[in-house]
Design a protein around this motif. Structure first.
Motif, PDB file in Angstrom:
ATOM      1  N   VAL A  16       0.840  -1.191   0.000  1.00 45.74           N
ATOM      2  CA  VAL A  16       0.000   0.000   0.000  1.00 45.74           C
ATOM      3  C   VAL A  16       0.877   1.245   0.000  1.00 45.74           C
ATOM      4  CG1 VAL A  16      -1.709   1.294   1.346  1.00 45.74           C
ATOM      5  CG2 VAL A  16      -1.919  -1.182   1.130  1.00 45.74           C
ATOM      6  N   VAL A  17       1.957   1.196   0.787  1.00 48.22           N
ATOM      7  CA  VAL A  17       2.870   2.329   0.842  1.00 48.22           C
ATOM      8  C   VAL A  17       3.524   2.541  -0.521  1.00 48.22           C
ATOM      9  CG1 VAL A  17       4.999   3.197   1.902  1.00 48.22           C
ATOM     10  CG2 VAL A  17       3.288   2.022   3.294  1.00 48.22           C
ATOM     11  N   GLU A  18       3.927   1.442  -1.191  1.00 45.29           N
ATOM     12  CA  GLU A  18       4.548   1.565  -2.512  1.00 45.29           C
ATOM     13  C   GLU A  18       3.547   2.054  -3.555  1.00 45.29           C
ATOM     14  OE1 GLU A  18       6.224  -2.233  -3.335  1.00 45.29           O
ATOM     15  OE2 GLU A  18       7.887  -1.959  -1.943  1.00 45.29           O
ATOM     16  N   LEU A  19       2.292   1.659  -3.424  1.00 46.70           N
ATOM     17  CA  LEU A  19       1.268   2.067  -4.375  1.00 46.70           C
ATOM     18  C   LEU A  19       0.973   3.556  -4.264  1.00 46.70           C
ATOM     19  CD1 LEU A  19      -0.786   1.018  -6.485  1.00 46.70           C
ATOM     20  CD2 LEU A  19      -2.408   0.793  -4.627  1.00 46.70           C
ATOM     21  N   ASN A  20       0.956   4.068  -3.047  1.00 50.11           N
ATOM     22  CA  ASN A  20       0.637   5.475  -2.824  1.00 50.11           C
ATOM     23  C   ASN A  20       1.809   6.409  -3.072  1.00 50.11           C
ATOM     24  OD1 ASN A  20      -2.022   4.950  -2.198  1.00 50.11           O
ATOM     25  ND2 ASN A  20      -1.592   4.670  -0.019  1.00 50.11           N
ATOM     26  N   SER A  21       3.007   5.903  -3.020  1.00 46.69           N
ATOM     27  CA  SER A  21       4.165   6.777  -3.269  1.00 46.69           C
ATOM     28  C   SER A  21       4.694   6.474  -4.666  1.00 46.69           C
ATOM     29  CB  SER A  21       5.243   6.541  -2.220  1.00 46.69           C
ATOM     30  OG  SER A  21       5.706   5.211  -2.299  1.00 46.69           O
ATOM     31  N   PRO A  22       4.803   7.499  -5.503  1.00 48.29           N
ATOM     32  CA  PRO A  22       5.274   7.263  -6.879  1.00 48.29           C
ATOM     33  C   PRO A  22       6.745   6.865  -6.889  1.00 48.29           C
ATOM     34  CG  PRO A  22       5.052   9.594  -6.477  1.00 48.29           C
ATOM     35  CD  PRO A  22       4.519   8.900  -5.256  1.00 48.29           C
ATOM     36  N   LEU A  23       7.058   6.113  -7.922  1.00 48.15           N
ATOM     37  CA  LEU A  23       8.451   5.702  -8.071  1.00 48.15           C
ATOM     38  C   LEU A  23       9.288   6.905  -8.481  1.00 48.15           C
ATOM     39  CD1 LEU A  23       7.934   2.347  -9.979  1.00 48.15           C
ATOM     40  CD2 LEU A  23       8.576   2.647  -7.599  1.00 48.15           C
ATOM     41  N   PRO A  24      10.528   6.929  -8.077  1.00 46.10           N
ATOM     42  CA  PRO A  24      11.382   8.048  -8.499  1.00 46.10           C
ATOM     43  C   PRO A  24      11.621   7.973 -10.008  1.00 46.10           C
ATOM     44  CG  PRO A  24      12.683   6.401  -7.348  1.00 46.10           C
ATOM     45  CD  PRO A  24      11.244   5.995  -7.218  1.00 46.10           C
TER      46      PRO A  24
END
Length: 191
Positions: A16-24
């Motif tokens: 969920v954290v990875e989904l909500n934060s965009p990849l660099p």
């Protein structure tokens, strides 16, 4: 008596954290994969929907001649579309036979119903293509549409005639014929 204290909320799962934060974003120099055709990094934050809506607005306002051309092309497609069913209907009418059966009667009814409705709704079919610049050209399109509908009606008339339902022979009109009066009479004589 012990009072139960509420438990602290659990941390969200890693996905969920990875989904909500965009990849660099990778820098252009570090990426070995070239950009796809038509992609430009200069567009900034515009997405595809915004680009297409702005391009469609500009294309509609700047090129009315192209719009009229597309309208005329679509009108011709609609005008010629019923002609594509003529061979299929002809084969179906031939294969249904010439006897009076419910199947052949229903086929003939449907063959007459479609073109009659098409002729009645001719102006409604082409109403969405009407404009001042296309008015003269649409008359030709409507004429072709009407001719195709008459061709379908002709197929229906052929089928009705093949079934023997059209009064085309002399025997169909015997009720209105008067008896012939002979000018001379001859009698058989023995002698």
């Amino acid at each position: 008596m012990a009072t139960s204290q509420p438990l602290p909320p659990l941390p969200p799962p890693k996905w969920v954290v990875e989904l909500n934060s965009p990849l660099p974003r990778p820098s252009a120099s570090t990426s070995s994969i070239p950009d796809p055709p038509g992609f430009s990094r200069k567009t900034g934050g515009k997405n595809r929907a915004e680009k297409s809506s702005t391009s469609s607005i500009t294309s509609n306002t700047s090129k009315p001649a192209e719009t009229d051309t597309l309208k005329l092309k679509k009108a011709w497609e609609i005008a010629i579309a019923p002609s594509k069913s003529i061979p299929m209907n002809g084969i179906m009418m031939y294969m249904s036979g010439n006897t009076l059966q419910i199947f052949s009667i229903m086929m003939v009814f449907m063959l007459f119903k479609g073109p009659i409705q098409g002729l009645i709704n001719t102006n409604a079919v082409f109403a969405k293509f009407e404009s001042e610049t296309l008015r003269g050209k649409l008359l030709g399109v409507k004429a072709v549409y009407v001719l195709v509908q008459f061709a379908l009606l002709g197929l229906g008339v052929w089928k009705v005639n093949a079934m023997g339902l059209l009064p085309t022979t002399r025997s169909d009109w015997l009720a209105w014929e008067s008896e012939r009066q002979p000018h001379e009479t001859s009698y058989f004589a023995f002698g």
